[in-house]
Design a protein around this motif. Structure first.
Motif, PDB file in Angstrom:
ATOM      1  N   MET A 246     -36.368 -12.637  -5.500  1.00  0.00           N
ATOM      2  CA  MET A 246     -36.977 -11.563  -6.542  1.00  0.00           C
ATOM      3  C   MET A 246     -37.470 -10.354  -6.072  1.00  0.00           C
ATOM      4  SD  MET A 246     -35.477 -12.826  -9.518  1.00  0.00           S
ATOM      5  CE  MET A 246     -36.807 -11.930 -10.652  1.00  0.00           C
ATOM      6  N   LEU A 247     -38.351 -10.452  -4.948  1.00  0.00           N
ATOM      7  CA  LEU A 247     -38.807  -9.390  -4.404  1.00  0.00           C
ATOM      8  C   LEU A 247     -37.733  -8.298  -4.090  1.00  0.00           C
ATOM      9  CD1 LEU A 247     -41.177  -7.607  -3.123  1.00  0.00           C
ATOM     10  CD2 LEU A 247     -40.706  -9.051  -1.015  1.00  0.00           C
ATOM     11  N   GLY A 248     -36.590  -8.751  -3.422  1.00  0.00           N
ATOM     12  CA  GLY A 248     -35.521  -7.823  -3.125  1.00  0.00           C
ATOM     13  C   GLY A 248     -34.978  -7.130  -4.218  1.00  0.00           C
ATOM     14  N   LEU A 249     -34.886  -7.946  -5.686  1.00  0.00           N
ATOM     15  CA  LEU A 249     -34.419  -7.117  -6.642  1.00  0.00           C
ATOM     16  C   LEU A 249     -35.498  -6.201  -7.025  1.00  0.00           C
ATOM     17  CD1 LEU A 249     -32.906 -10.278  -8.822  1.00  0.00           C
ATOM     18  CD2 LEU A 249     -31.839  -9.031  -6.601  1.00  0.00           C
ATOM     19  N   MET A 250     -36.681  -6.501  -7.278  1.00  0.00           N
ATOM     20  CA  MET A 250     -37.778  -5.724  -7.648  1.00  0.00           C
ATOM     21  C   MET A 250     -37.729  -4.203  -6.739  1.00  0.00           C
ATOM     22  SD  MET A 250     -39.424  -6.692 -10.228  1.00  0.00           S
ATOM     23  CE  MET A 250     -40.929  -6.117 -10.235  1.00  0.00           C
ATOM     24  N   LEU A 251     -37.367  -4.474  -5.586  1.00  0.00           N
ATOM     25  CA  LEU A 251     -37.541  -3.156  -4.573  1.00  0.00           C
ATOM     26  C   LEU A 251     -36.477  -2.351  -4.915  1.00  0.00           C
ATOM     27  CD1 LEU A 251     -38.641  -5.153  -1.367  1.00  0.00           C
ATOM     28  CD2 LEU A 251     -39.750  -3.334  -2.322  1.00  0.00           C
ATOM     29  N   ASP A 252     -35.050  -2.918  -5.254  1.00  0.00           N
ATOM     30  CA  ASP A 252     -33.938  -2.166  -5.730  1.00  0.00           C
ATOM     31  C   ASP A 252     -34.352  -1.603  -6.833  1.00  0.00           C
ATOM     32  OD1 ASP A 252     -32.337  -3.251  -3.577  1.00  0.00           O
ATOM     33  OD2 ASP A 252     -31.490  -4.872  -4.762  1.00  0.00           O
ATOM     34  N   TRP A 253     -35.219  -2.259  -7.718  1.00  0.00           N
ATOM     35  CA  TRP A 253     -35.465  -1.341  -8.977  1.00  0.00           C
ATOM     36  C   TRP A 253     -36.562  -0.276  -8.489  1.00  0.00           C
ATOM     37  CZ3 TRP A 253     -40.507  -1.306 -11.427  1.00  0.00           C
ATOM     38  CH2 TRP A 253     -40.345  -0.709 -12.760  1.00  0.00           C
ATOM     39  N   VAL A 254     -37.658  -0.658  -7.804  1.00  0.00           N
ATOM     40  CA  VAL A 254     -38.348   0.612  -7.278  1.00  0.00           C
ATOM     41  C   VAL A 254     -37.446   1.579  -6.737  1.00  0.00           C
ATOM     42  CG1 VAL A 254     -40.152   0.899  -5.666  1.00  0.00           C
ATOM     43  CG2 VAL A 254     -40.555  -0.968  -7.085  1.00  0.00           C
ATOM     44  N   GLU A 255     -36.642   1.628  -6.012  1.00  0.00           N
ATOM     45  CA  GLU A 255     -35.660   2.517  -5.498  1.00  0.00           C
ATOM     46  C   GLU A 255     -35.218   3.310  -6.657  1.00  0.00           C
ATOM     47  OE1 GLU A 255     -33.542   0.737  -2.449  1.00  0.00           O
ATOM     48  OE2 GLU A 255     -34.622   1.690  -0.862  1.00  0.00           O
ATOM     49  N   SER A 256     -34.796   2.699  -7.678  1.00  0.00           N
ATOM     50  CA  SER A 256     -33.922   3.415  -8.753  1.00  0.00           C
ATOM     51  C   SER A 256     -34.891   4.295  -9.566  1.00  0.00           C
ATOM     52  CB  SER A 256     -33.234   2.235  -9.743  1.00  0.00           C
ATOM     53  OG  SER A 256     -34.370   1.708 -10.293  1.00  0.00           O
ATOM     54  N   MET A 257     -36.063   3.805  -9.453  1.00  0.00           N
ATOM     55  CA  MET A 257     -37.290   4.704 -10.118  1.00  0.00           C
ATOM     56  C   MET A 257     -37.503   5.836  -9.287  1.00  0.00           C
ATOM     57  SD  MET A 257     -37.898   3.346 -13.219  1.00  0.00           S
ATOM     58  CE  MET A 257     -39.535   3.769 -13.362  1.00  0.00           C
ATOM     59  N   GLY A 258     -37.101   6.047  -8.270  1.00  0.00           N
ATOM     60  CA  GLY A 258     -37.527   7.193  -7.244  1.00  0.00           C
ATOM     61  C   GLY A 258     -38.523   6.989  -6.137  1.00  0.00           C
ATOM     62  N   GLY A 259     -38.502   5.514  -5.721  1.00  0.00           N
ATOM     63  CA  GLY A 259     -39.225   5.235  -4.846  1.00  0.00           C
ATOM     64  C   GLY A 259     -40.639   5.143  -5.029  1.00  0.00           C
ATOM     65  N   LEU A 260     -41.874   5.166  -4.282  1.00  0.00           N
ATOM     66  CA  LEU A 260     -43.104   4.935  -4.617  1.00  0.00           C
ATOM     67  C   LEU A 260     -43.707   6.340  -5.369  1.00  0.00           C
ATOM     68  CD1 LEU A 260     -44.555   3.030  -1.811  1.00  0.00           C
ATOM     69  CD2 LEU A 260     -43.623   2.067  -3.855  1.00  0.00           C
ATOM     70  N   LYS A 261     -43.071   7.366  -4.782  1.00  0.00           N
ATOM     71  CA  LYS A 261     -43.350   8.626  -5.394  1.00  0.00           C
ATOM     72  C   LYS A 261     -43.179   8.675  -6.936  1.00  0.00           C
ATOM     73  CE  LYS A 261     -43.381  12.007  -1.623  1.00  0.00           C
ATOM     74  NZ  LYS A 261     -43.070  12.951  -1.011  1.00  0.00           N
ATOM     75  N   GLY A 262     -41.983   8.232  -7.373  1.00  0.00           N
ATOM     76  CA  GLY A 262     -41.546   7.957  -8.709  1.00  0.00           C
ATOM     77  C   GLY A 262     -42.331   7.048  -9.553  1.00  0.00           C
ATOM     78  N   MET A 263     -42.607   5.932  -8.621  1.00  0.00           N
ATOM     79  CA  MET A 263     -43.408   5.018  -9.502  1.00  0.00           C
ATOM     80  C   MET A 263     -44.708   5.477  -9.609  1.00  0.00           C
ATOM     81  SD  MET A 263     -41.670   2.275  -9.933  1.00  0.00           S
ATOM     82  CE  MET A 263     -42.950   1.857 -10.958  1.00  0.00           C
ATOM     83  N   GLU A 264     -45.431   6.332  -8.826  1.00  0.00           N
ATOM     84  CA  GLU A 264     -46.604   6.959  -8.995  1.00  0.00           C
ATOM     85  C   GLU A 264     -46.675   7.892 -10.153  1.00  0.00           C
ATOM     86  OE1 GLU A 264     -50.066   8.909  -6.246  1.00  0.00           O
ATOM     87  OE2 GLU A 264     -48.224   9.718  -5.806  1.00  0.00           O
ATOM     88  N   ALA A 265     -45.805   8.715 -10.268  1.00  0.00           N
ATOM     89  CA  ALA A 265     -45.759   9.445 -11.292  1.00  0.00           C
ATOM     90  C   ALA A 265     -45.414   8.786 -12.815  1.00  0.00           C
ATOM     91  CB  ALA A 265     -44.538  10.440 -11.289  1.00  0.00           C
ATOM     92  N   HIS A 266     -44.776   7.699 -12.709  1.00  0.00           N
ATOM     93  CA  HIS A 266     -44.493   6.876 -13.772  1.00  0.00           C
ATOM     94  C   HIS A 266     -45.872   6.037 -14.176  1.00  0.00           C
ATOM     95  CE1 HIS A 266     -42.651   3.876 -16.578  1.00  0.00           C
ATOM     96  NE2 HIS A 266     -43.103   2.924 -15.583  1.00  0.00           N
TER      97      HIS A 266
END
Length: 360
Positions: A246-266
């Motif tokens: 499940m961690l692997g799937l969550m990391l795929d999702w984080v990448e789809s959100m723009g990586g950690l910079k995208g997550m930070e903005a979100h």
């Protein structure tokens, strides 16, 4: 039944797309004829799953090559013992900053294994701020400095990294990992329970600089030795296989959100909506100083216990879940981890405005 907005401090909500993908692969993963839950951790199919999860984590967090990644069990709480047993070995000294409940528990546990010094705390103001550099008393011969980067119960977070003059920093990032970019090289070790931003409960991730793995204290049980876990690629025994998948799937999702910079903005956008409303409200209050406000856990209260209870009851009727504050502090807490959509925070603020209009 439609899904609700779950503001739980953990286990937290996960992205629907991740849950849907896991459901699709539940009975037959990659044409293996079985679920990930059923397969041997020694199989070729699972070997690819765990190696891909580590590779993705290294890429998303930009983890340097001289750091080991471990997939362990026991939650962050087991690390409260594991850290001093493995790292407090050179001078048998460690410094701890107590900024809330879990750092306090880590400090208490570490005292069993060596000379542990309280380097700073904000207990006197009920942990409404993080101790500043000027408030710390750090020892140059400490084996490490332990901090809890984000305090789930009190809703505070660090806005700086302590200057230690070379003493390694060990950080509990259980409730903020993957929420924004982090310079891993500034830490000796990072650890986190998975159930906030990395998937379901059961997995603990440890990222440790390889020169710190070393030789643990002699009494250290085999299952608590970092060197044994490194030498066995996190598989001294059966690891939490499904949680790693499940961690692997969550990391795929984080990448789809723009990586950690995208997550930070979100995350900044979500938290901004809620804090902006709290700042202009005379009905709700938050005791956390602005510079230490958490993006992950927003704590607030009406100032009246009966009104708080009324708010929580009304929130459940509106299909909001887990807004009750921790039993040790009361009030309310909205945990808005990575997977909480902006619409969830907007819906919460609309409800808060309605409740304020009816009860102010």
């Amino acid at each position: 039944m439609s899904r609700i907005f779950n503001f739980s401090a953990g286990p937290s909500m996960m992205p629907e797309s991740v849950l849907e993908r896991a459901a699709k692969e539940m009975l037959n993963y990659a044409d293996s004829g079985m679920s990930v839950m059923e397969m041997s951790h020694r199989s070729k199919v699972y070997d690819k799953i765990i190696k891909d999860a580590e590779k993705k984590l290294r890429e998303v967090m930009a983890i340097p090559d001289n750091y080991k990644v471990l997939f362990l069990q026991g939650g962050a709480t087991m690390q409260f013992s594991m850290i001093p047993l493995n790292l407090m070995t050179k001078n048998k000294k460690a410094d701890y900053i107590v900024s809330g409940s879990f750092s306090g528990k880590a400090y208490k546990e570490a005292k069993k294994y060596g000379d542990v010094h309280l380097a700073g705390t904000s207990r006197e103001d009920n942990f409404s701020h993080i101790a500043t550099q000027e408030e710390l008393t750090l020892r140059e011969d400490a084996d490490y400095l332990h901090i809890c980067e984000n305090n789930t119960i009190f809703g505070t977070t660090y806005n700086y990294l302590p200057e230690t003059n070379g003493v390694p920093i060990v950080s509990d990032m259980s409730s903020c990992i993957l929420s924004k970019p982090v310079d891993v090289a500034k830490y000796g070790m990072i650890y986190a329970g998975a159930q906030k931003n990395m998937g379901p409960a059961g997995l603990t991730v440890v990222i440790v600089r390889e020169d710190l793995v070393g030789e643990p204290q002699e009494m250290t049980p085999v299952m608590l030795r970092y060197d044994e876990m490194v030498n066995n690629d996190s598989m001294y025994n059966t690891p939490p296989t499904y949680a790693i998948y499940m961690l692997g799937l969550m990391l795929d999702w984080v990448e789809s959100m723009g990586g950690l910079k995208g997550m930070e903005a979100h995350n900044e956008k979500k938290a901004g909506i809620l804090y902006d409303y709290l700042d202009q409200s005379s009905f709700y209050k938050t005791n956390v100083v602005k510079e230490n406000r958490s993006l992950m856990n927003v704590t607030f209260t009406t100032g009246d216990e009966e009104m708080d209870a009324k708010f929580i009851k009304a929130s459940v009727e509106k299909k909001f879940s887990n807004l009750k504050g921790h039993r040790s502090v009361g009030g309310m807490r909205a945990s808005i981890y990575n997977a909480m959509p902006i619409e969830g925070v907007e819906a919460l603020v609309a409800f808060m405005k309605e409740f304020e209009a009816q009860n102010a």
